[in-house]
Design a protein around this motif. Sequence first.
Motif, PDB file in Angstrom:
ATOM      1  N   TRP A 134      -6.979  38.381 -10.304  1.00  0.00           N
ATOM      2  CA  TRP A 134      -7.103  37.070  -9.682  1.00  0.00           C
ATOM      3  C   TRP A 134      -8.054  36.156 -10.460  1.00  0.00           C
ATOM      4  O   TRP A 134      -7.987  34.935 -10.319  1.00  0.00           O
ATOM      5  N   THR A 135      -8.922  36.727 -11.246  1.00  0.00           N
ATOM      6  CA  THR A 135      -9.834  35.956 -12.104  1.00  0.00           C
ATOM      7  C   THR A 135      -9.840  36.575 -13.497  1.00  0.00           C
ATOM      8  O   THR A 135      -9.293  37.660 -13.712  1.00  0.00           O
ATOM      9  N   ASP A 136     -10.463  35.882 -14.436  1.00  0.00           N
ATOM     10  CA  ASP A 136     -10.612  36.384 -15.812  1.00  0.00           C
ATOM     11  C   ASP A 136      -9.258  36.680 -16.446  1.00  0.00           C
ATOM     12  O   ASP A 136      -8.958  37.791 -16.848  1.00  0.00           O
ATOM     13  N   GLY A 137      -8.444  35.649 -16.524  1.00  0.00           N
ATOM     14  CA  GLY A 137      -7.148  35.821 -17.161  1.00  0.00           C
ATOM     15  C   GLY A 137      -6.845  34.669 -18.082  1.00  0.00           C
ATOM     16  O   GLY A 137      -7.396  34.552 -19.171  1.00  0.00           O
ATOM     17  N   LEU A 138      -5.966  33.799 -17.619  1.00  0.00           N
ATOM     18  CA  LEU A 138      -5.602  32.638 -18.421  1.00  0.00           C
ATOM     19  C   LEU A 138      -6.812  31.750 -18.679  1.00  0.00           C
ATOM     20  O   LEU A 138      -6.992  31.203 -19.759  1.00  0.00           O
ATOM     21  N   LEU A 139      -7.675  31.616 -17.660  1.00  0.00           N
ATOM     22  CA  LEU A 139      -8.938  30.897 -17.773  1.00  0.00           C
ATOM     23  C   LEU A 139     -10.029  31.770 -17.168  1.00  0.00           C
ATOM     24  O   LEU A 139      -9.732  32.710 -16.420  1.00  0.00           O
ATOM     25  N   PRO A 140     -11.303  31.484 -17.462  1.00  0.00           N
ATOM     26  CA  PRO A 140     -12.378  32.324 -16.906  1.00  0.00           C
ATOM     27  C   PRO A 140     -12.366  32.399 -15.391  1.00  0.00           C
ATOM     28  O   PRO A 140     -12.810  33.379 -14.816  1.00  0.00           O
ATOM     29  N   TRP A 141     -11.846  31.368 -14.721  1.00  0.00           N
ATOM     30  CA  TRP A 141     -11.830  31.359 -13.260  1.00  0.00           C
ATOM     31  C   TRP A 141     -10.423  31.481 -12.690  1.00  0.00           C
ATOM     32  O   TRP A 141     -10.227  31.377 -11.483  1.00  0.00           O
ATOM     33  N   LEU A 142      -9.432  31.691 -13.550  1.00  0.00           N
ATOM     34  CA  LEU A 142      -8.043  31.791 -13.096  1.00  0.00           C
ATOM     35  C   LEU A 142      -7.384  32.981 -13.768  1.00  0.00           C
ATOM     36  O   LEU A 142      -7.203  32.999 -14.984  1.00  0.00           O
ATOM     37  N   GLY A 143      -7.031  33.983 -12.986  1.00  0.00           N
ATOM     38  CA  GLY A 143      -6.355  35.146 -13.521  1.00  0.00           C
ATOM     39  C   GLY A 143      -4.864  34.926 -13.623  1.00  0.00           C
ATOM     40  O   GLY A 143      -4.319  33.889 -13.217  1.00  0.00           O
ATOM     41  N   TRP A 144      -4.172  35.931 -14.148  1.00  0.00           N
ATOM     42  CA  TRP A 144      -2.731  35.810 -14.314  1.00  0.00           C
ATOM     43  C   TRP A 144      -1.981  35.914 -12.988  1.00  0.00           C
ATOM     44  O   TRP A 144      -0.885  35.374 -12.858  1.00  0.00           O
ATOM     45  N   THR A 145      -2.564  36.593 -11.999  1.00  0.00           N
ATOM     46  CA  THR A 145      -1.887  36.717 -10.704  1.00  0.00           C
ATOM     47  C   THR A 145      -1.717  35.368 -10.014  1.00  0.00           C
ATOM     48  O   THR A 145      -0.593  35.008  -9.633  1.00  0.00           O
ATOM     49  N   PRO A 146      -2.770  34.563  -9.813  1.00  0.00           N
ATOM     50  CA  PRO A 146      -2.549  33.248  -9.181  1.00  0.00           C
ATOM     51  C   PRO A 146      -1.707  32.316 -10.035  1.00  0.00           C
ATOM     52  O   PRO A 146      -0.980  31.477  -9.487  1.00  0.00           O
ATOM     53  N   PHE A 147      -1.780  32.456 -11.357  1.00  0.00           N
ATOM     54  CA  PHE A 147      -0.956  31.597 -12.210  1.00  0.00           C
ATOM     55  C   PHE A 147       0.531  31.892 -12.018  1.00  0.00           C
ATOM     56  O   PHE A 147       1.334  30.979 -11.816  1.00  0.00           O
ATOM     57  N   LEU A 148       0.904  33.156 -12.059  1.00  0.00           N
ATOM     58  CA  LEU A 148       2.313  33.510 -11.930  1.00  0.00           C
ATOM     59  C   LEU A 148       2.838  33.234 -10.526  1.00  0.00           C
ATOM     60  O   LEU A 148       3.937  32.683 -10.355  1.00  0.00           O
ATOM     61  N   TRP A 149       2.060  33.609  -9.501  1.00  0.00           N
ATOM     62  CA  TRP A 149       2.490  33.323  -8.134  1.00  0.00           C
ATOM     63  C   TRP A 149       2.518  31.817  -7.878  1.00  0.00           C
ATOM     64  O   TRP A 149       3.406  31.313  -7.161  1.00  0.00           O
TER      65      TRP A 149
END
Length: 483
Positions: free
Chosen positions: A235-250
């Motif tokens: 949920w964090t530490d993904g595409l951005l430091p505060w945005l993970g790949w899970t919230p981005f894809l969903w």
Amino acid sequence: MSEALNEAAQGAPRGAHPAPSHEAVRGGPVPAPGRTPVPSPFAGVLDSAAGGLSRGLARITGTTVGRYQAAVVRIGISLTWLLFLLREWPHRHELYGPDGAWSWDLADRLVAGNHAFTLLLWGRADVWFEVVYTGAILASVMLLLGWRTRTASLLFMIGVLSLQNRSVFVGDGGDNVIHLMAIYLVVTRCGQVWSLDSRRRARGREGDGAGIALWIVLGLVLAVAQLLGRTGLTWTDGLLPWLGWTPFLWGFLLLQAVWWAVRRYAPGEPRTVLDILANILHAAGLLVIVVEVCLIYSTAGWYKVQGSRWQDGTALYYPLHLDDFSPWPGLSHAMAASGLMVMVITYGTVIVQVAFPFTLFNRRVKNVLLALMMVEHASIAVVLGLPFFSLAMIAADAVFLPTGFLRWAGDRVARPLRRGGGAGAAADGAGEPADAGARDAEDTDDAEQAKDAERPKEASARAVAGPRGPGPDGEPAPSNLVV
């Protein structure tokens, strides 16, 4: 008595009011006889700025700017990645698969540290690797043809990230460009022209069950992977430091569901608002691509300036004698034997790369340097044996090509298809919407062409709504700003 004497002395009748002075009327000092007041150099600056800002906002929100540039970047990047995957098909296991020098455990440790995303770490089985590699090829074909472009852009990005983040040492520099462009293309409306989607819209078919089925399958796969706790779905530490790949894809899936629901059940004002937001996001994505290309050239040029071999004009000489960068030894040695050619190409490369970002304000100079850079990349592909790096850079450079040239080139390519397809292909064979001619003047960087295209619109508006136009202050009505 004193008032009467004063009026008589001034020659004015009793009871008449004194004439207002020139200074009182104009609100300033009375100019000397025979002198014309000099207007302020700042007069009208605020009005001009406000008018320019209004026209810019109307263009960004009401139209899809740079449709042809986004389409050619989409085609070039997807074609480059597709050709690379097909060429490396016999060696795919050594590059990205279980037989690679960069083992699965090393990749897992690296991804755990940099929070990158890759599907290949979801399983060790050879079957899973084949599925991901083949899926990356299919996604490239989908994006190249512009079939379900919004879905294809997301799948293309996932395929690029999955393979490149599995083996980070595979590539020649062009992989970095593809990596970045794959992310930026997701937020652009790169299927507006030269795509199967635009062809379908031109025929009056907005959508069918294929797109819905694709998104349902993607949602189910993501839900299963989320329940199984696969690598990278944080949920964090993904595409951005505060945005993970899970919230981005969903979030991407949710936005697509909202878009479909609005287009189907609320085609009025809600759809207009979504179109405006999509146009703004598209313009932002295209701007990021422009800035990225400028950063690539500016940093490359300024780093070259600091090198002693580039300063003395001999930098090109050394790679021409490396076996790894000499697919045609005879050609490489012949070029290296000419000191003048080596010096001209070395200095010319630095000058073009450093100067290009500063030439964007002059269309003609920019086009000349753009042509030189594309020729340079084509030469690198042949002389140094770096075809995919060159193709990726040429595709990224295409974002600066003039709209008029792109339309001319697209028409030349589509003309044989139109002749072979009859009247139906003539309408949509080029993959352009029916109103393309009316909107392309807003995309072109030729000011004269834009003015010529707008004159018929202004004339017709005056004929219908009078000299002040269809809206207040001579501006178009708000409903006419959204296409």
